[in-house]
Each structure stands twice: as C-alpha cells, then as structure tokens.
Design a protein around this motif. Structure first.
Motif, PDB file in Angstrom:
ATOM      1  N   CYS A 212       2.944  10.556  -8.809  1.00  0.00           N
ATOM      2  CA  CYS A 212       4.265   9.816  -8.583  1.00  0.00           C
ATOM      3  C   CYS A 212       4.244   9.475  -7.164  1.00  0.00           C
ATOM      4  O   CYS A 212       3.710   9.834  -6.362  1.00  0.00           O
ATOM      5  N   LEU A 213       5.124   8.124  -7.181  1.00  0.00           N
ATOM      6  CA  LEU A 213       5.471   7.733  -5.757  1.00  0.00           C
ATOM      7  C   LEU A 213       6.120   8.556  -4.920  1.00  0.00           C
ATOM      8  O   LEU A 213       7.033   9.023  -5.393  1.00  0.00           O
TER       9      LEU A 213
ATOM     10  N   PRO B 282       0.788  -1.242  -0.067  1.00  0.00           N
ATOM     11  CA  PRO B 282       0.057  -0.087   0.054  1.00  0.00           C
ATOM     12  C   PRO B 282       0.776   1.297  -0.168  1.00  0.00           C
ATOM     13  O   PRO B 282       1.016   1.754   0.993  1.00  0.00           O
ATOM     14  N   ASP B 283       1.512   1.589  -1.197  1.00  0.00           N
ATOM     15  CA  ASP B 283       2.387   2.558  -1.247  1.00  0.00           C
ATOM     16  C   ASP B 283       1.532   4.193  -1.390  1.00  0.00           C
ATOM     17  O   ASP B 283       0.325   3.987  -1.685  1.00  0.00           O
ATOM     18  N   TRP B 284       2.382   4.944  -1.182  1.00  0.00           N
ATOM     19  CA  TRP B 284       1.746   6.550  -1.241  1.00  0.00           C
ATOM     20  C   TRP B 284       2.144   7.048  -2.487  1.00  0.00           C
ATOM     21  O   TRP B 284       3.148   7.206  -2.802  1.00  0.00           O
TER      22      TRP B 284
ATOM     23  N   GLY C  10      10.293   8.193  -1.966  1.00  0.00           N
ATOM     24  CA  GLY C  10      10.345   8.204  -3.669  1.00  0.00           C
ATOM     25  C   GLY C  10      11.272   9.324  -4.137  1.00  0.00           C
ATOM     26  O   GLY C  10      11.779  10.035  -3.124  1.00  0.00           O
ATOM     27  N   TRP C  11      11.838   9.394  -5.238  1.00  0.00           N
ATOM     28  CA  TRP C  11      12.748  10.271  -5.677  1.00  0.00           C
ATOM     29  C   TRP C  11      12.584  11.631  -5.683  1.00  0.00           C
ATOM     30  O   TRP C  11      13.140  12.630  -5.039  1.00  0.00           O
ATOM     31  N   HIS C  12      11.349  11.907  -6.178  1.00  0.00           N
ATOM     32  CA  HIS C  12      11.011  13.365  -6.360  1.00  0.00           C
ATOM     33  C   HIS C  12      10.980  14.140  -5.017  1.00  0.00           C
ATOM     34  O   HIS C  12      11.374  15.250  -5.128  1.00  0.00           O
TER      35      HIS C  12
END
Ligand code: 5CA
Ligand code: ZN
Length: 416
Positions: free
Chosen positions: A208-209, A163-165, A231-233
C-alpha cells in the motif's frame, strides 16, 4: 488538534454484583467474544474518523454511536477512557469533490467537520479526547515512514515521474491476521478501495501507498521523502501510536474498513513497534437505504442534519439506531423514527413518576446486556418491560425514576 470538551456523564450509583464485571465484545480478528479494556485504569480506543467531503449520514452516525457504547460501558465499569479519532482531511475523494464543486478543499473539509460535530453533539455521542486531522500530522507521518524505511519495510518505486513510497506487506508476518480473507477476496477489496495492484515496480500487488509524490494541482508538503502527501492507512497507524501508544485496546470502524484499512494499519503498526497494534478490532454493521449501503459516493443518504431540521428529536434518532444490534447490517426506514419517538415518550413518562417498580433489577439487566457484546436491543427490551409495568402498576421505589434517568443517560446516552 481540535478542542472538543467531553461532557460529564452521570454515575448510575447502584451496586449490581450479578452483572458481568467486564465488557466482552465480538472481535473481528479472532471471530469471537473477547474481553475489551483493562480490569482497572485507562482503556484506550481509536475509531476511524470521517473523510469530510459530505454531510454525516445515518451510517456514519450509527458507527460512532456503536463505539460510543464501548466508551460508556467502560466509564460505567469505573475505567478512565483515552479515545482518539482522526479526520481524513486530505484524500482523493475530498479533493475530487472540492474540484467538482469549485470549492477550496480546506473550506469544504472545515465546513463538514463542523456539521459532523454538531450532529454528534446532538446525538449525545461523547467526543474523542484527541481529534486529529491528517493535515496536522504530516511531519509525524513522514517520520514514521522514515522509520519503516530504515528497517526495510517501505521502499521507493523506481518511477521517474512519481517515485512514490510503498509498504511491503510481505515483510510483516501479521499481515492478514485481522481480516483472514482469501487472497482473491482481499485483492478485490484492495482494488475497490483505490489500490493499485498492477502498478509497475511494486514488490507485491497489495503493497500500500504510504507517501505520494506531489501531483499537479494537488496539495503537498515538503518532507525527506519528497514533496507530497501521506497515504491513507499510514495516517491512522501514526496517529493511533502517537496518541495511544503500542498495543492499545480497541481499533474500530464500520465493517467496510476491515480490509484493506485496518489490516494495513495493524501490519504497519506491528512493523513499527514489534508489538500487536490493537488488542481488539471492532466493526459495526453497515446501514443501507433503498437496498444499498448508504454512501456519499452513491448519494443514497439519510442525513442526521436533515432529520433534525425536519423536527426529529435527536434522542429519538439515537434510540431508533440503538434498536439495531451494533453488528447488524440494517436498512433505514422512517417508521423506525416514529416508533422510537413513541418509545421515548413512554420512557419520559416513567422518568417523571413519583414511584416506580424496583429499579435495581433493571440496572443489572441493562448492564448485563450492554457488557455482553453491547446488546442495546436487549437493554431496550428490558427497559420497555420495566417502563410498561411501572406505568400500569403502582410501585414503591421512590428513587426509581431518578436512577432510571441516570441509567439511560449514562449507558445508552438517552437523556429523558
Ligand atoms: N476516513 C476514513 C476512515 S480513516 C473513512 O472511512 N471515512 S468515511 O467518512 O468514509 O467513513 C467514516 C466512518 O463511517 C467509517 O468508520 C466507516 O466505516 C463508517 N461508514 C461509512 N459508511 C457507512 C454505512 N453505510 N454504514 C455504517 N458505517 C459506515
Ligand atoms: Zn482510519
């Protein structure tokens, strides 16, 4: 945060009332020249740092060199500079490379960061004031995501396993203001950079993640969002706002970062503060080798460290890169280093003359070139003409050589 002291840069100490009194540069968002930095006080800049899984190639070096010119022009204008750079020291490419080579991902990152710092120091690229690793800012990033959750900008995927955001791009009206890409072009780049437009349960394909729940065998950290990693961003968004505040002057990186990275950072930053993220977005040209963009994943690299080991003077490597305008895409060939080595020798000969031609006009020309879209090739051409004349005609400026030495050191980062 890693300590990386900023060395002193000499003041040129010459008045040039005819040179522009501010830096204008090409801004990606508006597509034109804009003034970057305040009239006085402190200018603020965030440059996207390396993902430390392989050695610094000339493409990276050229990008940090481009924004080093911003830093140097600002300082010459009498501004203070507050400069932040991140290290993406936990991310898929780093974990994949470490697994492939049987290394601990932390050791791989630390060794590549050390090598990067050595290369940048050799090339006279001024260090950032804050040099911040993603792994040092996990709590900061989780806090930023919680803030976005509270205002409805991020949501949790209804996925029983992971369950990612995600950040909901349709919530922020400034999304797409940086790149101005069409939907199709944006989607293609989103996929190219690891995006997952088709994942079930996302509100919009390009969301985006921001927080990824722990995957087996991958590093993770506990947080109110679940045990996982950022996440990256969102990392760059959080680090920039934390170190520079809302609406800093410049966000910069190579042209490959316009979309999705800087677009996402800008939308997330705006969603968090209600104010523009950066005032200006700068993107340097991409360096190619053998006809293709130099990249760690393709392996078509020329490394700064390899050139140095081969006996190249780092000042000549720097001068070779400065021969290309910062926004130009170009291809590395060894003859550029040969030409730059010869040019450097001529400049050094002029720097040791007892008297030169009048230097004030040259300082004006070099400042004009550098303050007008960081035009290093024009600055080099002006210097070549002055050096050539000073070496062949007897001049009477006894201060000329000393001023010239300060000029190239201060504005171009070339020590003679
Ligand atoms: N860690 C992220 C930024 S948050 C990242 O893009 N890392 S990187 O190691 O892939 O690239 C570091 C910097 O070098 C970025 O600004 C990127 O735009 C730039 N860069 C990468 N390849 C090239 C290239 N061939 N030419 C010019 N710049 C490049
Ligand atoms: Zn970044």
């Amino acid at each position: 945060m890693q300590s990386w002291p900023v060395p002193a840069v000499p003041a040129i100490d010459v008045d040039t009332p005819e040179a522009p009194s501010a830096l204008t540069v090409h801004d990606t968002a508006t597509g034109g020249l804009v003034t970057a930095g305040p009239a006085e006080g402190t200018a603020t800049m965030y440059v996207c740092g390396i993902t430390p899984y392989d050695a610094t190639h000339l493409g990276h070096a050229n990008t940090y060199l481009s924004f080093d010119l911003v830093n140097r022009v600002w300082r010459d204008l009498g501004l203070q500079v507050n400069y932040t750079q991140n290290i993406t020291d936990v991310d898929d490419p780093l974990l994949e490379r470490a697994a492939r080579d049987g290394l601990d991902w932390r050791d791989l990152a630390a060794s590549q960061v050390d090598l990067f710092r050595e290369d940048m120091t050799a090339l006279q690229v001024l260090p950032p004031d804050a040099y911040v690793g993603a792994t040092e800012t996990i709590d900061l990033v989780a806090g930023v995501i919680e803030k976005l959750q509270a205002t409805g900008y991020v949501y949790q995927l209804d996925d029983p396993q992971y369950p990612d955001w995600y950040f909901d791009v349709s919530m922020d009206p400034t999304f797409m203001d940086v790149s101005g890409l069409s939907d199709d072009a944006a989607l293609a780049r989103f996929v190219e950079f690891g995006g997952d437009p088709d994942r079930a349960g996302k509100r919009n394909p390009m969301d985006c993640l921001v927080w990824m729940q722990a995957r087996p065998g991958e590093p993770s950290w506990p947080s109110p969002l679940g045990t996982g990693r950022p996440g990256w961003h969102i990392e760059c968004t959080a680090i920039a706002l934390d170190t520079l505040g809302a609406t800093f002057d410049v966000q910069a990186g190579g042209a490959d970062l316009v979309f999705p990275h800087h677009e996402m950072c800008a939308a997330q930053g705006h969603a968090l503060t209600g104010a523009p993220f950066a005032r200006t977005y700068l993107h340097s040209g991409l360096v190619a080798l053998d006809g293709e963009k130099m990249s760690k994943s393709k392996g078509n690299l020329e490394l700064v460290s390899r050139l140095r080991r081969g006996g190249a003077d780092p000042a000549a490597i720097r001068l070779a890169m400065l021969g290309h305008h910062w926004r130009e895409n170009w291809e590395w060939t060894p003859d550029q280093l040969t030409a730059a080595t010869e040019r450097l020798a001529a400049w050094r000969a002029a720097a040791s003359l007892a008297a030169t031609l009048d230097v004030t006009a040259l300082v004006t020309e070099v400042r004009r070139a550098m303050r007008t879209d960081l035009d290093a090739p024009a600055a080099i051409a002006a210097i070549d003409a002055w050096v050539g004349a000073s070496l062949s005609i007897e001049g009477d400026d006894a201060e000329g050589a000393a001023v010239f030495t300060r000029l190239t050191d201060s504005l171009l980062g070339i020590k003679l």
